[in-house]
Scaffold this motif. Sequence first.
Motif, short mmCIF file in Angstrom:
data_model
loop_
_atom_site.label_atom_id
_atom_site.label_comp_id
_atom_site.label_asym_id
_atom_site.label_seq_id
_atom_site.Cartn_x
_atom_site.Cartn_y
_atom_site.Cartn_z
N ILE B 190 61.13 50.10 46.13
CA ILE B 190 62.12 50.96 46.81
C ILE B 190 61.41 52.13 47.48
CG2 ILE B 190 64.06 52.54 46.43
CD1 ILE B 190 64.92 50.65 44.13
N THR B 191 60.47 52.72 46.78
CA THR B 191 59.72 53.85 47.33
C THR B 191 59.00 53.42 48.60
OG1 THR B 191 59.41 54.66 45.08
CG2 THR B 191 58.04 55.64 46.78
N ALA B 192 58.34 52.27 48.55
CA ALA B 192 57.61 51.78 49.73
C ALA B 192 58.56 51.58 50.90
CB ALA B 192 56.90 50.47 49.39
N LEU B 193 59.73 51.02 50.64
CA LEU B 193 60.68 50.74 51.72
C LEU B 193 61.28 52.03 52.28
CD1 LEU B 193 62.44 47.63 50.18
CD2 LEU B 193 61.13 47.68 52.32
N LEU B 194 61.58 52.99 51.43
CA LEU B 194 62.20 54.22 51.91
C LEU B 194 61.19 55.08 52.65
CD1 LEU B 194 64.57 55.21 48.97
CD2 LEU B 194 65.20 54.43 51.26
N GLU B 195 59.94 55.06 52.19
CA GLU B 195 58.94 55.88 52.85
C GLU B 195 58.60 55.35 54.23
OE1 GLU B 195 55.80 56.29 50.01
OE2 GLU B 195 56.86 57.90 48.97
#
Lengths: 147, 197
Positions: B190-195
């Motif tokens: 999720i972090t990778a996608l949001l960033e």
Amino acid sequence: MAMPAMGGETEAGMEGGMEAGPGTMPAESGAGMTGEIDTDPATGATGAVFMKLVNHGGEADRLVGAESAVATTVELHQSTLTDGVMKMSPVPDIPIPANGEVVLKPGDYHLMLLGLTRDLNVGDEFDVTLRFEKSQPLLLQVAVREQ
Amino acid sequence: MRRVWLVGLIVVLLTLVVTAGCGGPTFKGKLRRSVETAPDFTLTDVHGNPFHLADQKGNVVLLYFGYTYCPDVCPTTLGDFKRVHTQLGDLADRVRFVLITADPDRDTPERLAKYLTFFGDDFIGLVGSAEELQSVYDKYGVFVEKQQAEGSAAQYLVSHTANVFLIDPDGNWRLVYEFGTAPEDMVQDITALLEKS
């Protein structure tokens, strides 16, 4: 209201007999939730109890039933995951190998509490009596833990 | 002979290195074979308001199909959602944690709402008519089946697909997490996608 996962601590382990203790799950497993009081076993709130059963004896044994004052009925269930689909069924017993153990955990064997007779919140404790085919019954003290 | 073999080995190694570098971030979740726009749907949340999946663009959506009378698997997954929420910190504002009921006969909006408060104040519970829900189950390949439980005092049990589906901020159905996936893995993806969005 669907219930949390709860871990058990046994009051007294037995020499050469059965021992029940906290399952090998993360410390934060076990949810804290308030159950609605509903004494109808067909539509009441449900809950699951998890634990580790250790058989210190040289003979295989089976968990054949359980009772608790907090639930109208306690059943033995097994969840099985096949191709991503989780299916749960009641089982007549849970085998425990000689000098071995079985862990009741989410997605696997568990005790199902049906028709809760009172609210259960995080921090609450209640007793469950476990009955075995061969070993003496065990009184398990279950703590409701935060999910 | 040895030289040919050595050259062959170097070629293979170079190919592996080159292909490993391509394709963007490696996800912990299972990447869909074909990443396409997530099938849209409209269901009703526990407050009676419509929920359109397509309106969630810009956010990550975690979809789970479960029911409140489920004693072990659903609380476990929702507990994992709770941990994901906590670990994400502020990023959690851009994630929608959605539970779609697999048991509309017993999961009233009130019951679903109360159930979800134990996991997250902003978790979204969705209900609908049997037809509306079946249409969503079908779109996501979710198996839901009532089971009369022989030898059980339970009214009935529900077998259901226990996977978690991730829809990315562009509205594409990108990842699938099997039951028991560590919260840390979901947080990482999720972090990778949001960033990146």
